[in-house]
Motif scaffolding. Sequence first.
Motif, PDB file in Angstrom:
ATOM      1  N   THR A 483       0.841  -1.197   0.000  1.00  0.00           N
ATOM      2  CA  THR A 483       0.000   0.000   0.000  1.00  0.00           C
ATOM      3  C   THR A 483       0.874   1.244   0.000  1.00  0.00           C
ATOM      4  O   THR A 483       1.842   1.328   0.769  1.00  0.00           O
ATOM      5  N   LEU A 495       0.108   8.950  -7.494  1.00  0.00           N
ATOM      6  CA  LEU A 495      -1.147   8.202  -7.521  1.00  0.00           C
ATOM      7  C   LEU A 495      -1.554   7.881  -8.956  1.00  0.00           C
ATOM      8  O   LEU A 495      -1.966   6.749  -9.263  1.00  0.00           O
ATOM      9  N   LYS A 499      -1.916   4.072 -10.558  1.00  0.00           N
ATOM     10  CA  LYS A 499      -3.162   3.620 -11.180  1.00  0.00           C
ATOM     11  C   LYS A 499      -2.911   3.123 -12.603  1.00  0.00           C
ATOM     12  O   LYS A 499      -3.522   2.147 -13.050  1.00  0.00           O
ATOM     13  N   GLU A 507      -7.934   2.297  -4.521  1.00  0.00           N
ATOM     14  CA  GLU A 507      -7.832   3.250  -3.416  1.00  0.00           C
ATOM     15  C   GLU A 507      -8.566   2.666  -2.214  1.00  0.00           C
ATOM     16  O   GLU A 507      -9.742   2.315  -2.308  1.00  0.00           O
ATOM     17  N   THR A 510      -8.780   7.323   2.358  1.00  0.00           N
ATOM     18  CA  THR A 510      -8.509   8.704   1.980  1.00  0.00           C
ATOM     19  C   THR A 510      -8.574   9.598   3.209  1.00  0.00           C
ATOM     20  O   THR A 510      -9.466   9.434   4.056  1.00  0.00           O
ATOM     21  N   THR A 521      -4.172   9.915  -0.145  1.00  0.00           N
ATOM     22  CA  THR A 521      -4.883   8.706  -0.560  1.00  0.00           C
ATOM     23  C   THR A 521      -3.964   7.497  -0.393  1.00  0.00           C
ATOM     24  O   THR A 521      -2.774   7.571  -0.703  1.00  0.00           O
ATOM     25  N   PHE A 523      -3.262   3.803  -1.748  1.00  0.00           N
ATOM     26  CA  PHE A 523      -3.515   2.960  -2.922  1.00  0.00           C
ATOM     27  C   PHE A 523      -2.896   1.591  -2.669  1.00  0.00           C
ATOM     28  O   PHE A 523      -1.708   1.480  -2.371  1.00  0.00           O
ATOM     29  N   ARG A 524      -3.715   0.554  -2.829  1.00  0.00           N
ATOM     30  CA  ARG A 524      -3.284  -0.817  -2.515  1.00  0.00           C
ATOM     31  C   ARG A 524      -2.972  -1.587  -3.796  1.00  0.00           C
ATOM     32  O   ARG A 524      -3.811  -1.670  -4.710  1.00  0.00           O
TER      33      ARG A 524
END
Length: 671
Positions: A483, A495, A499, A507, A510, A521, A523-524
């Motif tokens: 993450t 980010l 993506k 995500e 947040t 944020t 992000f995993r």
Amino acid sequence: MSSRFFPLMLSVLRRHWMAIAFVSLVVVAAVLRFGALTNLPPSLWADEAWFALRAREVLNGTDLLPLRTPGFGVGDSAFHIYSTAFVQALGGPAAFSARFASALMGVLVVGVSFPVTRSLLNPLLPAPLHTSAALIASVTLTFLLAGLIQSRAGGQMNGSVLATLFTVWGLYQAFAQLSWQWALMAGVAIAIGLTTYEAALALPLIMVAYCAIRIAWPHFGSRWQAMKISGVTLMSATLAFSPMLAFYYFNPGIFLAHAADEQAVAGSVVLRTLLGLRNVWLGVSVAGDLVPGRNIIGWPLFDVFNSFWLWLGLGGLIWMQWRQPAAQLVLVWLAIGSLPSALSTNSPAFTRMLLMTPAFAMLIGLGVIWGWRWVTRVWPCAQNWATTLLIIGFCLSGAFSVYGYFLVYLSQPELFDQLFIGGRRVADIAITRATAETVWVTPRSNPFIREPFELLFENTSVHAFDSTPDCQIYPHQRPNPTTFGIIQVMDANTLTLLKQAYLSGAEVETVFHPDGYAFATFFRVPPQAPAPNLAHAVQVDFANGLRLVGYDVITKAELGNQIEVRLAWETVQPMAEIVSSFVHVGHGDNSDPFIGQKDGPICNNWPTTQWEPGYRFIETRLIPIAADAPSGDYDIRVGAYLPGAETRIVITAASVRTENERAVLTPFVVP
């Protein structure tokens, strides 16, 4: 048994009610300042983190005189650093050690204020009323909103208040008792005060002014004795401060920067001072500090109840007691003590008014006693009622301050930016998630979060790094989820890149700014997700475990321009040393002519000593092409070396041609 116990307890309470009340006040002050201290305020501000790190250096013996030029996130109190080091030595949490030191100073201010104000009030009120007035002063300081804010903020301000109390106490007693011991204490207190906060620069002026008054109008002993006491005070202050004087002699710029920090340096100094003094005294009861973080915006220093007694006490002191040395000292204290705040760019600065607060509290105690005496003299039967109403008034005032701090001050949306609460929330989420997955947080070197992240992520598995256009870190077929916590207000690109690289990612959390936008944020990246590939796949293995797995040339080669080359690196084992790489642009095996190169550490934002298998590091190198390079056929060759070493790292295997420990990547033509 009970028939004897309760009368005995009542007898003890009657005889020692003042001591019991004082001890209870100190306990209440400690609870208000230490309660839930690591979570409230819900931040770790850059200054308090800076103090904690400098305290660690003191304990480690690496920097015993930690003085710096003022700047963002740079404290200016050697005293607070040493206090913070003391907390760490006792086992206090390193990340919040500066906050614990500040809270400790706040409790000591309440405790020391009682004997100091009692001493000053002794000639102004008959016994035992001077003791009652001193207790009222301690009550005021216990619940003072500005005191609560600064005691829990991790800053250095409370140290200056404590030094002020000892300075005033020592000055008064030195002349009252013609005691060189008290004069010595006052001088040492001034010297210590000068290491706390720039507002304490008022202390030498208070000393000079009061000594001048005592020499001009001796009240205790002769003028000659007053001169000797003044000399002892001055000499002890100078000697105690001499190590710092020596340091500032060789580093005058640091002292001048501290003295001028945030002071009025533009325009008419006289006019600015007068306007500042107006703001300071209006700030006492009318319109307070407007800077978020230092106050509930606009609230005055004292509420209506306390303000009434304060102005009554000040008026009575000037009208009836101004000839008393204690009254003169308090008036000097208030007059000179208001200058640091008045000279601030954002007056009234409550942080710089704090050293006046014990004097204000004493005036409140004085006003209450004078008011109570007048009421009971006019209406003798109202004594109990007057006492009860005063107790109710102080209880309501104290409750209002507690409510103000915990429910109003901490809920101000402005604190999110002023104390950078978002950074603390990101850190808390990262630490929680790191128990089940690998967590990376970016950025790392921003001044708002550099020191807080260093402390908060200590002894955790969270990786704080700087995601930069020069180097991006991508998980590659890792068995566990990874993450990334991205603070978007500081890093607008990572980010989006993640993506694009991991379509199966998501995500997961947040942190929102009070204004509604995403501050950060998380992000995993799911397990076994592959990292992005570059246009050309290769495999070049180096002897130390480094591996080049891909490259891409983005821009066309033209004379005088730059070639943008992206290189994808991995490691098959941990590396013990920082590795640098080079990109050579030339012709043939000898690169002759040699028309461009770029050397430097690989991914300097996350050095190779911290690499581990399961990640791909994609770096971008810009290689300038010489404007006078001859046209012809060229190629790009890449290798690696250890900084300071004269030899290149051996290439043990490669899917492309190699020469002289260089991998030949791609040919191109310079027209």
